[in-house]
Motif scaffolding. Structure first.
Motif, PDB file in Angstrom:
ATOM      1  N   THR A 377       0.856  -1.185   0.000  1.00 33.46           N
ATOM      2  CA  THR A 377       0.000   0.000   0.000  1.00 33.46           C
ATOM      3  C   THR A 377       0.894   1.237   0.000  1.00 33.46           C
ATOM      4  O   THR A 377       1.708   1.413   0.926  1.00 33.46           O
ATOM      5  CB  THR A 377      -0.916   0.033   1.226  1.00 33.46           C
ATOM      6  N   ARG A 397      -1.755  -2.911  -4.067  1.00 37.63           N
ATOM      7  CA  ARG A 397      -1.568  -4.086  -4.914  1.00 37.63           C
ATOM      8  C   ARG A 397      -1.402  -5.303  -4.021  1.00 37.63           C
ATOM      9  O   ARG A 397      -0.651  -5.285  -3.042  1.00 37.63           O
ATOM     10  CB  ARG A 397      -0.349  -3.935  -5.815  1.00 37.63           C
ATOM     11  N   GLU A 430      -4.769  -8.131  -7.236  1.00 35.63           N
ATOM     12  CA  GLU A 430      -5.693  -6.993  -7.183  1.00 35.63           C
ATOM     13  C   GLU A 430      -4.879  -5.712  -7.306  1.00 35.63           C
ATOM     14  O   GLU A 430      -3.900  -5.522  -6.573  1.00 35.63           O
ATOM     15  CB  GLU A 430      -6.470  -7.000  -5.873  1.00 35.63           C
ATOM     16  N   ASP A 432      -5.370  -1.660  -7.345  1.00 29.63           N
ATOM     17  CA  ASP A 432      -6.261  -0.516  -7.110  1.00 29.63           C
ATOM     18  C   ASP A 432      -5.437   0.769  -7.186  1.00 29.63           C
ATOM     19  O   ASP A 432      -4.399   0.893  -6.519  1.00 29.63           O
ATOM     20  CB  ASP A 432      -6.914  -0.610  -5.730  1.00 29.63           C
ATOM     21  N   ASN A 433      -5.927   1.712  -7.967  1.00 34.65           N
ATOM     22  CA  ASN A 433      -5.227   2.977  -8.160  1.00 34.65           C
ATOM     23  C   ASN A 433      -6.221   4.119  -8.022  1.00 34.65           C
ATOM     24  O   ASN A 433      -7.135   4.252  -8.834  1.00 34.65           O
ATOM     25  CB  ASN A 433      -4.564   3.011  -9.547  1.00 34.65           C
ATOM     26  N   HIS A 434      -6.054   4.945  -6.974  1.00 36.20           N
ATOM     27  CA  HIS A 434      -6.902   6.109  -6.753  1.00 36.20           C
ATOM     28  C   HIS A 434      -6.012   7.347  -6.940  1.00 36.20           C
ATOM     29  O   HIS A 434      -5.148   7.623  -6.107  1.00 36.20           O
ATOM     30  CB  HIS A 434      -7.501   6.080  -5.356  1.00 36.20           C
ATOM     31  N   VAL A 454     -10.582   6.697 -10.297  1.00 34.15           N
ATOM     32  CA  VAL A 454     -10.430   5.407  -9.631  1.00 34.15           C
ATOM     33  C   VAL A 454     -10.309   4.341 -10.703  1.00 34.15           C
ATOM     34  O   VAL A 454     -11.132   4.276 -11.628  1.00 34.15           O
ATOM     35  CB  VAL A 454     -11.627   5.089  -8.714  1.00 34.15           C
ATOM     36  N   ASN A 455      -9.272   3.530 -10.596  1.00 33.40           N
ATOM     37  CA  ASN A 455      -9.075   2.456 -11.565  1.00 33.40           C
ATOM     38  C   ASN A 455      -8.688   1.181 -10.808  1.00 33.40           C
ATOM     39  O   ASN A 455      -7.552   1.018 -10.386  1.00 33.40           O
ATOM     40  CB  ASN A 455      -7.981   2.825 -12.575  1.00 33.40           C
ATOM     41  N   ASP A 456      -9.669   0.312 -10.584  1.00 32.07           N
ATOM     42  CA  ASP A 456      -9.445  -0.936  -9.862  1.00 32.07           C
ATOM     43  C   ASP A 456      -9.638  -2.112 -10.818  1.00 32.07           C
ATOM     44  O   ASP A 456     -10.586  -2.120 -11.616  1.00 32.07           O
ATOM     45  CB  ASP A 456     -10.428  -1.078  -8.705  1.00 32.07           C
ATOM     46  N   ASN A 534      -6.835   3.165 -17.661  1.00 27.37           N
ATOM     47  CA  ASN A 534      -6.240   4.201 -16.827  1.00 27.37           C
ATOM     48  C   ASN A 534      -5.582   5.272 -17.689  1.00 27.37           C
ATOM     49  O   ASN A 534      -5.670   6.455 -17.402  1.00 27.37           O
ATOM     50  CB  ASN A 534      -5.221   3.563 -15.883  1.00 27.37           C
TER      51      ASN A 534
END
Length: 779
Positions: A377, A397, A430, A432-434, A454-456, A534
């Motif tokens: 994180t 991730r 997984e 996750d990108n905020h 947000v791109n998860d 993204n």
């Protein structure tokens, strides 16, 4: 008449039968009494074994015979041998002790059988024993990557990364022969030398059972509570706010044995900082790790073991002061770069359950299901990252891998060892990108109010592998290992390959060994990537990439050639030279391209890597010294995936030129020595690097550097069975040489990173008195 004379002469030809007598651990048995019985049961010859367990019968006619061995403390043993016109193959007579085999003997025998499942014929193997690790300046407090740096052909990088023979990462970690599944790349070291009985680095052309990650195999044999009955506590620390307490505890009860260790590291220099001073800004790290090895003997030839480990690390990302503000943020007129506060949190957990044993005298096996979970994180400084990078991304991730590994070996055919096995791994990642960015027109900021995206996404990968190989000794001096493995990768892409391997090892004469080999290899990409969605979302913002190309990372396919020689010049002095060449298609590389300190995978269409390694070591009485030197070239051309990470002018240049890879270092050297004197051990080691690549398309390189570390240890036995105290003093970078590992330029390099400054450390370890040494348990 001539024909009859020829027949008579052949009938009278006599032959020689030779062999060796061994116990259950493979140790020679001296002074054993041997008799040779013919097919009728009549004894035709007598002999006895020498100190090496060797024996011979001379003047023996053709036929089938039984070699019968007797010795005090052992049950009689028999081996059958056939004498033909070609003579007789060497005989091995294995004798079983009259008393029941102790658990220590059984454990040692199973460890030997487990090692036979993993040959290293044809490649290069560099091993650090437990004693060698303890003799490093910092002993078992040395991080694993710093231990491996003392091996030939290993170049250091920032964030604890290692590059072996010109590859970016591509390392495989094995514990007791079981390959650990992939984990998310981070700053912290997941594995510790503290639990290692030995650590080996295998490189070159490896047998068919080694696949997927093949630049180097880091093979760790763990301590075992049955053979390593110990308990100690260690308090270590020093400058840079360093505190590192740890413990080890191992023992056994009945058929059950255990070994556990744990450590905590607190430091004010957790990540290589972008500043050269000894004190970094915002660089505190807290790291905790634990490891356990538990085994249970189902019987004297079958063992069930559990390997479990964890590492939980928190890092502050060091700030870089006096940087110019690049973007304007609403209501924040001034925000000094020294105030930027970013953090990274890493978690790693792994478990391996292994059933290992032998069936009869000729079949060994190990079946090991495994599981590993890792997560990273990255928490940005929302304000600071927007002002200085134009983007602030909170990234999470995780990767969860589950599977099993099967290895078998069959020794029942003279001069051959057949191995068959497989590997399966199912991984789910997984990503996750905020992210927050500013609107932009033509690449120029058009508003000081950020917008967010947000791109998860999740990615599932499957790996299926199998191999078959034969280790053949056609003559005593020659060993040939040949085989083939098959790998199927189903993830970012779907790809498979059959990979033949062949390697030869020839003992030219005593003290001289030649090896050579060829391997076809396939390496799958990492599960980390940036999605096409993204990139489209970031269009028209300050976070938009310079280029738009975004092919998915794909598998790398290689042809690898390796040849070398080792020579014992005089007793105690050994030297070696090894050369290699790799031709790659879709060469995998990694870089750190975004504001988060997490790596992304991409491919070059073609790659070529070659080099030469020189090794030497000297061991005599109370002194040991070594020196390893390597020359390496690693190049690639034509970026095939992740093109958005590159500026258009760089892409154009790379598409028409072979460029040096960012982790290429032309010259690498490691050297060290240990001298013992009146209970003191003085140790010194050092590394030299000609500098990693830098500048536009990696056309430059950093200046060379030398780092020398030293240490002194003293062991004191306490009276009245009070145990042993070990005192240690170590100094890192004794010459206080200021050098950069990275300077912030080059492909996939985000910021400058400096090597460690001079620092003094010390520790005291108490080996508690209620344990016994392994030698006290082993008969």
């Amino acid at each position: 008449m001539a024909a009859n004379l020829k027949t008579s002469t052949a009938t009278k030809t006599k032959y020689r039968i030779t062999g060796v007598v061994k116990d259950a651990l493979g140790r020679p048995i001296k002074h054993a009494v041997l008799s040779l019985q013919g097919s009728s049961g009549k004894v035709v010859a007598h002999a006895s074994s020498n100190d090496a367990g060797e024996f011979s019968f001379n003047g023996i006619a053709r036929g089938t015979y039984a070699v019968v061995a007797t010795s005090n403390g052992f049950k009689p043993a028999t081996a059958i041998v056939a004498v033909s016109t070609k003579g007789a193959a060497p005989v091995v007579v294995a004798m079983e002790a009259e008393k029941a085999v102790s658990l220590a003997v059984a454990a040692t025998r199973l460890d030997k059988a487990r090692n036979s499942l993993s040959p290293d014929t044809g490649g290069s193997k560099y091993t650090f024993t437990q004693q060698a690790i303890q003799q490093l300046p910092q002993g078992s407090n040395t991080p694993l990557n710093q231990v491996i740096l003392q091996a030939p052909g290993v170049a250091q990088d920032s964030y604890g990364q290692l590059h072996v023979r010109g590859d970016h990462a591509n390392l495989q970690y094995r514990i007791n022969g079981v390959q650990l599944p992939e984990g998310i790349t981070g700053f912290g070291q997941v594995l510790s030398p503290r639990f290692a009985q030995s650590i080996s680095l295998l490189t070159g052309v490896l047998p068919a059972e080694y696949g997927l990650r093949t630049a180097g195999v880091i093979d760790i044999k763990t301590k075992d509570g049955l053979l390593d009955n110990l308990a100690d506590v260690d308090f270590y620390g020093g400058q840079r706010g360093t505190t590192e307490p740890s413990f080890e505890y191992g023992g056994s009860k009945g058929n059950f044995s255990y070994f556990v260790t744990g450590q905590y590291l607190g430091t004010d220099r957790g990540v290589e900082p972008p500043t050269s001073g000894p004190t970094a800004i915002h660089d505190t790290s807290n790291q905790g790790a634990g490891f356990g090895y538990f085994s249970y003997f189902l019987n004297s030839t079958t063992r069930l073991s559990l390997i479990s480990g964890t590492a939980i690390n928190h890092f502050q990302i060091p700030a870089n002061p006096n940087q110019p503000q690049m973007f304007a943020l609403e209501d924040v007129p001034v925000y000094p770069s020294a105030k930027v506060r970013e953090n990274q949190f890493e978690q790693n957990y792994f478990n391996v359950l292994a059933l290992q044993g032998t069936v009869g005298e000729n079949f060994d096996y190990q079946l090991a299901p495994f599981s590993r979970y890792s997560a990273v994180t990255f928490n940005p400084d929302h304000t600071g990252d927007l002002i200085y990078n134009g983007a602030a991304a909170k990234v999470f991730r995780s990767d969860w891998g589950n599977g099993f590994q099967l290895d078998t070996a069959y020794h029942g055919i003279t001069d051959h060892t057949f191995r068959v096995g497989g590997y399966f791994d199912a991984e789910r990642a997984e990503i996750d990108n905020h992210e927050s960015v500013f609107p932009a027109v033509g690449g120029v900021q058009s508003s000081d109010v950020p917008i967010s995206f947000v791109n998860d996404l999740a990615l599932q990968t499957w790996i299926y592998s199998g191999y078959i190989q034969d280790e053949w000794k056609p003559i005593e001096k020659l060993t040939i290992n040949y085989g083939v493995r098959f790998d199927l990768y189903d993830g970012l892409v779907r790809a498979d390959q059959a990979s033949p391997r062949i390697a030869l090892e020839y003992k030219l004469y005593k003290g001289t060994t030649l090896h050579a080999g060829y391997a076809r290899q396939m390496t799958p990409p990492e599960t980390e990537l940036v999605s096409v969605g993204n990139i489209k979302q970031l269009s028209g913002t300050t976070g938009a990439p310079a280029s738009k190309g975004n092919g998915n990372p794909t598998v790398e396919r290689d042809h690898l050639f390796d040849a070398g020689v080792t020579q014992e010049v005089i007793p105690g002095l050994n030297v070696g030279i090894d050369s290699y060449y790799k031709k790659a298609s879709e060469l995998i590389d990694e870089g750190q391209f975004g504001p988060a300190l997490i790596f992304e995978t991409f491919n070059y269409n073609k790659g070529r890597v070659w080099g030469v390694e020189f090794t030497s070591s000297y061991n005599h009485e109370n002194i040991y010294a070594y020196d390893n030197f390597a020359y390496s070239v690693a190049q690639g051309t034509q970026v095939e995936s992740g093109q958005f990470n590159f500026a258009p002018d760089e892409l154009k240049y790379i598409n028409s030129h072979y460029i040096f890879l960012d982790h290429d270092q032309t010259f690498t050297n490691s050297a060290g020595a240990v001298y013992t004197w009146h209970g003191f051990a003085f140790s010194i080691d050092g590394i030299y690097g000609s500098g990693l690549r830098s500048g536009f398309a990696n056309t430059g390189n950093l200046p060379y550097y030398i780092q020398v570390d030293g240490g002194i240890t003293r062991r004191v036995t306490l009276p009245n069975h009070g145990g042993v105290l070990e005192f240690r003093t170590a100094m890192v970078n004794m010459n206080d040489h200021i050098y950069q590992v990275r300077n912030g330029s080059g492909i996939g390099v985000f910021a400058a990173q400096y090597g460690p400054r001079r620092a003094l450390y010390g520790g005291i370890k108490w080996e508690l008195p209620f344990t016994k040494s392994a030698s006290a348990q082993t008969p």
